[in-house]
Write a protein that holds these residues in place. Structure first.
Motif, mmCIF file in Angstrom:
data_model
loop_
_atom_site.group_PDB
_atom_site.id
_atom_site.type_symbol
_atom_site.label_atom_id
_atom_site.label_comp_id
_atom_site.label_asym_id
_atom_site.label_seq_id
_atom_site.Cartn_x
_atom_site.Cartn_y
_atom_site.Cartn_z
ATOM 1 N N ASN A 68 0.827 -1.212 0.000
ATOM 2 C CA ASN A 68 0.000 0.000 0.000
ATOM 3 C C ASN A 68 0.858 1.257 0.000
ATOM 4 O OD1 ASN A 68 -2.410 -1.430 -0.025
ATOM 5 N ND2 ASN A 68 -2.543 -1.506 2.213
ATOM 6 N N ILE A 69 1.985 1.214 0.709
ATOM 7 C CA ILE A 69 2.886 2.365 0.714
ATOM 8 C C ILE A 69 3.518 2.539 -0.663
ATOM 9 C CG2 ILE A 69 4.995 3.315 1.713
ATOM 10 C CD1 ILE A 69 4.255 1.862 4.321
ATOM 11 N N PHE A 70 3.946 1.442 -1.273
ATOM 12 C CA PHE A 70 4.512 1.514 -2.622
ATOM 13 C C PHE A 70 3.481 2.028 -3.616
ATOM 14 C CE2 PHE A 70 8.180 -1.140 -1.416
ATOM 15 C CZ PHE A 70 9.167 -0.536 -2.192
ATOM 16 N N ARG A 71 2.221 1.655 -3.409
ATOM 17 C CA ARG A 71 1.161 2.122 -4.317
ATOM 18 C C ARG A 71 1.069 3.644 -4.283
ATOM 19 N NH1 ARG A 71 -2.529 -0.988 -2.639
ATOM 20 N NH2 ARG A 71 -2.600 -2.515 -4.333
ATOM 21 N N VAL A 459 -8.522 -11.940 17.671
ATOM 22 C CA VAL A 459 -9.592 -10.947 17.580
ATOM 23 C C VAL A 459 -9.258 -9.895 16.527
ATOM 24 C CG1 VAL A 459 -10.930 -9.233 18.852
ATOM 25 C CG2 VAL A 459 -10.219 -11.344 19.985
ATOM 26 N N MET A 460 -8.016 -9.402 16.528
ATOM 27 C CA MET A 460 -7.628 -8.374 15.557
ATOM 28 C C MET A 460 -7.667 -8.901 14.125
ATOM 29 S SD MET A 460 -4.534 -6.166 17.267
ATOM 30 C CE MET A 460 -3.481 -7.562 17.623
ATOM 31 N N GLU A 461 -7.067 -10.065 13.917
ATOM 32 C CA GLU A 461 -7.007 -10.610 12.563
ATOM 33 C C GLU A 461 -8.374 -11.100 12.105
ATOM 34 O OE1 GLU A 461 -4.432 -10.164 10.774
ATOM 35 O OE2 GLU A 461 -3.260 -9.392 12.459
ATOM 36 N N GLY A 462 -9.171 -11.605 13.040
ATOM 37 C CA GLY A 462 -10.513 -12.036 12.683
ATOM 38 C C GLY A 462 -11.378 -10.881 12.213
ATOM 39 N N GLU A 463 -11.210 -9.718 12.840
ATOM 40 C CA GLU A 463 -11.968 -8.549 12.407
ATOM 41 C C GLU A 463 -11.576 -8.142 10.992
ATOM 42 O OE1 GLU A 463 -13.120 -4.039 13.912
ATOM 43 O OE2 GLU A 463 -11.141 -4.866 14.361
ATOM 44 N N LYS A 464 -10.272 -8.171 10.684
ATOM 45 C CA LYS A 464 -9.832 -7.839 9.324
ATOM 46 C C LYS A 464 -10.420 -8.809 8.307
ATOM 47 C CE LYS A 464 -5.317 -6.172 10.920
ATOM 48 N NZ LYS A 464 -3.862 -6.470 10.916
ATOM 49 N N GLN A 465 -10.424 -10.083 8.670
ATOM 50 C CA GLN A 465 -10.915 -11.110 7.759
ATOM 51 C C GLN A 465 -12.412 -10.977 7.528
ATOM 52 O OE1 GLN A 465 -9.179 -15.028 8.370
ATOM 53 N NE2 GLN A 465 -11.153 -15.995 7.988
ATOM 54 N N LEU A 466 -13.138 -10.621 8.578
ATOM 55 C CA LEU A 466 -14.602 -10.529 8.483
ATOM 56 C C LEU A 466 -15.071 -9.239 7.826
ATOM 57 C CD1 LEU A 466 -15.870 -11.885 11.906
ATOM 58 C CD2 LEU A 466 -16.417 -12.810 9.663
ATOM 59 N N PHE A 467 -14.460 -8.126 8.214
ATOM 60 C CA PHE A 467 -14.983 -6.820 7.814
ATOM 61 C C PHE A 467 -14.058 -6.047 6.872
ATOM 62 C CE2 PHE A 467 -16.908 -7.946 11.863
ATOM 63 C CZ PHE A 467 -18.255 -7.733 11.606
ATOM 64 N N GLY A 468 -12.874 -6.599 6.593
ATOM 65 C CA GLY A 468 -11.942 -5.914 5.712
ATOM 66 C C GLY A 468 -10.951 -5.073 6.494
ATOM 67 N N ARG A 469 -9.755 -4.934 5.929
ATOM 68 C CA ARG A 469 -8.697 -4.201 6.614
ATOM 69 C C ARG A 469 -9.067 -2.738 6.842
ATOM 70 N NH1 ARG A 469 -3.740 -6.833 6.610
ATOM 71 N NH2 ARG A 469 -3.813 -8.850 5.551
ATOM 72 N N GLN A 470 -9.741 -2.134 5.890
ATOM 73 C CA GLN A 470 -10.068 -0.715 5.988
ATOM 74 C C GLN A 470 -11.207 -0.446 6.966
ATOM 75 O OE1 GLN A 470 -7.972 1.321 4.507
ATOM 76 N NE2 GLN A 470 -6.949 -0.491 3.665
ATOM 77 N N GLN A 471 -11.984 -1.483 7.285
ATOM 78 C CA GLN A 471 -13.146 -1.300 8.162
ATOM 79 C C GLN A 471 -12.883 -1.733 9.602
ATOM 80 O OE1 GLN A 471 -15.773 0.325 6.934
ATOM 81 N NE2 GLN A 471 -14.620 0.412 4.993
ATOM 82 N N SER A 472 -11.666 -2.129 9.909
ATOM 83 C CA SER A 472 -11.352 -2.561 11.270
ATOM 84 C C SER A 472 -11.397 -1.369 12.218
ATOM 85 C CB SER A 472 -9.960 -3.206 11.306
ATOM 86 O OG SER A 472 -9.909 -4.332 10.459
ATOM 87 N N LYS A 473 -11.999 -1.556 13.376
ATOM 88 C CA LYS A 473 -12.125 -0.442 14.319
ATOM 89 C C LYS A 473 -11.892 -0.834 15.780
ATOM 90 C CE LYS A 473 -17.197 -0.853 14.680
ATOM 91 N NZ LYS A 473 -18.480 -0.154 14.491
ATOM 92 N N LEU A 474 -11.738 -2.121 16.068
ATOM 93 C CA LEU A 474 -11.538 -2.529 17.453
ATOM 94 C C LEU A 474 -10.185 -2.050 17.967
ATOM 95 C CD1 LEU A 474 -12.922 -6.195 17.513
ATOM 96 C CD2 LEU A 474 -14.018 -4.115 18.369
ATOM 97 N N ASN A 475 -10.171 -1.564 19.192
ATOM 98 C CA ASN A 475 -8.945 -1.100 19.845
ATOM 99 C C ASN A 475 -8.477 -2.186 20.809
ATOM 100 O OD1 ASN A 475 -6.883 0.258 21.111
ATOM 101 N ND2 ASN A 475 -8.175 1.801 22.077
#
Length: 695
Positions: A68-71, A459-475
């Motif tokens: 994403n940074i290279f993009r 929990v963190m990776e499961g949220e990314k998998q379920l809702f997408g990396r851009q939609q993750s919001k859990l702290n």
């Protein structure tokens, strides 16, 4: 001269003509090898139903972030890459896969397939070149037999399929081996710097190849000693000259490796020099015989027996290869012993550093059967070996074997059991969805579990998998897991607004090595004072193995007295002090309500003499905040104030301070800001940064 479309990279290997039929044969076999690698990768990932976490998600996450940074900016991408070189988990393995992610997307399927093609394919081909260089006979057949044998080793797949790129480091080590085999006497000038550079690249690729590189250098030293000793005592002068010249070359290789690492990653060298890794990772270490047994079973006992037999046969029937085989045998033996005695870590991804030795030994068996047996034996022995390799791979990669016999314990361990399936996949999804509903405003969440069933990373990776990396919001708070490596959990616990407790207690290594996790579990199951600041929610979730997840919500801020009492209990239960716990501990009470504090209360928990002198500076993080004041309070074991020192005034122009304390009966010292009557509005908005040391 045999006509095959393969030109050897090393002198001394047979040169082959590039006729059309040979080129087609080689391209066909290369295509088949590539298709097999891609098919296994795609088939595995397409059928799993799993949430990857910790290290198995780390390189995927880093690769996507780097892509994403290279993009956005190529310059920023390379700056990010080079700045990572000092970290334990740097982005060296990630850089080659960035173009694949940019073209095909950032899914797990793309990442694993790209990883396999980028690293398994070069490893298998370079291993084939090593064997051809060793034997210099039947090059075409042996090269491709070796290349295909390499992808039949279970540890290669057991690491790649779950996201570890370590086999790429093995491919780099193969290049170092080939460089040495170019002239085992080390008489060619470019061998020395190139070998050192390749060893440094392997270490940068994955840190644990430092053990492999050390074994490589030790094998070189012993090889030189043994070969030189053949001249002793009849030709002592020649023996001494050869020995000194050879060992000087080994020293120069070591220096070139160190120099390359210093230039590429000075932070890494600094950390190696100043860190006691043995103590830091002591919780991960296992007894020597447990280590040796694990890695024997990682490949299968029968594979190791075939490999040793092959190396022995090669030394007996190929006198011209004895020097090279001596080096490889020494290298393999020292690698295994060094890892078993010094490192003592268990993991299938670590096994990749031993794969080349098993493949070479088995490849020599193939060659010997083709060269020295006739009639039916000439075909039957290679077929038998191939059948063993395939059966061993199936046993190591699947839970389905057509028939299980008493031979199975001699074969590779089944780990992980593909495809990776969580029986409670839906329940984990429900848990994450619920946490998103209650933690929608970035409330900090503490996960007090550290097992393969539940941990913060799941929990963190499961949220990314379920809702997408851009939609993750859990702290999800960064919390400790391992006693020898981490820190007291109090700081994170004081910040937590929600807390997850798993019953029974969840740990992934010996519970005695994870007291930093257990004390939080104890705090709520034994109802410590700090647990009274939370209330349990009615919602519960039951995960695999009957693990019940209870969720607690903070109802009030934790008092200083309760925090100190919890700290005392933690210190009693966790001994010695966790490996990276500093002498200063931040008392940031409930992260959601810290806006009113410009300098967080800081507790000194180190040893106290009868008197101490604290010196330091206060960093002003905004130009409008120019003055501040703080005081230091000595506290007894129950948290009661004994003496106060201050207020101590500092300014943006005079930020240094020094204060002496009398510590009789004191257990802790508390630094906290006090009003100074000046520009409070600005200092409440912008943080002050204390930097304190003790004399």
């Amino acid at each position: 001269m045999q006509k095959v479309g393969y030109s050897c990279v090393c002198d001394g290997m047979k040169k082959f003509d590039f006729d059309k039929s040979a080129l087609v044969s080689n391209l066909t076999l290369l295509s088949i090898l590539t298709i097999v690698i891609a098919t296994i990768s795609i088939g595995y990932v397409s059928n799993d139903e799993y949430i990857y976490f910790w290290d198995t998600a780390n390189y995927h996450n880093q690769s996507v972030e780097l892509a994403n940074i290279f993009r956005s900016s190529i310059v920023d991408g390379f700056n990010t890459f080079f700045s990572s070189l000092g970290r334990d988990y740097n982005q060296v393995p990630c850089l080659p896969i960035v173009p694949i992610i940019l073209i095909f997307g950032d899914s797990r399927l793309v990442f694993i397939t790209g990883l396999a093609l980028l690293y398994i394919l070069p490893f298998s081909l370079s291993t084939g070149v090593i064997v051809v260089r060793l034997l210099n006979s039947y090059s075409f057949a042996i090269f491709w037999m070796t290349a295909f044998s390499a992808i039949l080793m279970p540890p290669v797949w057991n690491s790649i399929l779950v996201g570890y790129p370590g086999i790429g480091g093995a491919a780099i080590m193969n290049l170092a081996i080939l460089t040495h085999l170019r002239d085992p006497k080390l008489s060619i000038r470019w061998q020395i710097p190139l070998t050192g550079l390749l060893l440094s690249f392997a270490i940068l690729f994955r840190r644990y190849y430092a053990y492999n590189a050390r074994a490589f250098l030790a094998a070189l030293f012993l090889e030189g000693l043994i070969l030189s000793f053949c001249l002793f005592p009849k030709k002592f002068g020649k023996f001494l000259r050869r020995f000194l010249n050879y060992e000087l070359a080994v020293v120069l290789i070591s220096l070139s490796c160190f120099l390359a690492l210093t230039l590429l990653s000075p932070e890494f060298i600094n950390r190696v020099i100043n860190t006691d890794f043995s103590s830091l990772y002591a919780s991960y270490q296992h007894p020597v015989f447990a280590i040796l047994g694990f890695y024997a079973k990682a490949y299968g006992w029968v594979i190791w027996l075939l490999a040793v037999a092959g190396l022995a046969i090669g030394a007996l029937i190929r006198p011209d290869s004895r020097s090279s085989l001596l080096f490889l045998t020494l290298f393999g033996a020292i690698s295994i012993l060094d890892w078993g005695i010094s490192a003592r870590y268990i993991g299938f991804h670590y096994a990749t550093q031993f794969t080349v030795f098993t493949v070479i030994g088995i490849a020599i068996l193939f060659w010997a059967s083709l060269r020295y047996f006739k009639n039916s034996l000439r075909a039957s022995i290679p077929i038998l070996i191939a059948a063993i390799l395939i059966f061993n791979l199936l046993n190591g990669l699947t839970t389905f074997i057509p028939f299980r016999t008493s031979l199975v314990p001699w074969l590779a361990l089944t780990s992980p059991p593909p495809p990776m399936i969580r029986s409670d996949y839906n329940e984990v999804n429900d848990l994450i969805t619920f946490l998103r509903s209650i933690g929608a405003n970035n409330e900090p969440i503490y996960v007090a579990a550290s097992s393969m069933t539940l941990n913060p990373s799941i929990v963190m990776e499961g949220e990314k998998q379920l809702f997408g990396r851009q939609q993750s919001k859990l702290n999800i708070l960064h919390v400790p897991h391992v006693d020898s490596r981490d820190f007291y959990p109090l700081e994170a616990l004081l910040k937590a607004h929600y807390l997850l407790i798993a019953v029974p207690f969840q740990h992934h290594m010996s519970a005695e090595e994870q007291d930093v996790v257990k004390v939080v579990f104890d705090a709520f199951t034994e109802t410590w004072d700090i647990s009274q600041d939370f209330r349990i929610l009615p919602e519960q979730f039951v995960l695999e193995g009957g693990v019940t997840i209870h969720i607690y919500e903070r109802i009030r801020r934790t008092s200083l007295e309760a925090a100190l009492k919890s700290l005392q209990l933690m210190q009693e239960k966790i001994f010695p002090r966790p490996g990276t716990q500093s002498d200063f501990l931040s008392l940031e009470i409930d992260e959601a309500n810290t806006a009113e504090h410009s300098m967080l209360p800081t507790l000194y928990i180190g040893p106290l003499a009868d008197s101490s002198k604290f010196i330091g500076t206060i960093g002003f993080r905004h130009q409008d905040c120019t003055h501040a004041a703080f005081q230091l309070t000595t506290l007894d074991t129950e948290g009661k104030a004994l003496d106060k020192y201050g207020p101590i005034h500092v300014s943006i122009n005079s930020s240094k301070f020094s204060v002496s304390t009398q510590n009789e009966n004191a257990q802790y010292l508390l630094f906290e800001e006090v009003p100074d009557g000046t520009n409070r509005g600005f200092c409440e908005k912008y943080d002050l940064n204390p930097n304190v040391s003790i004399e």
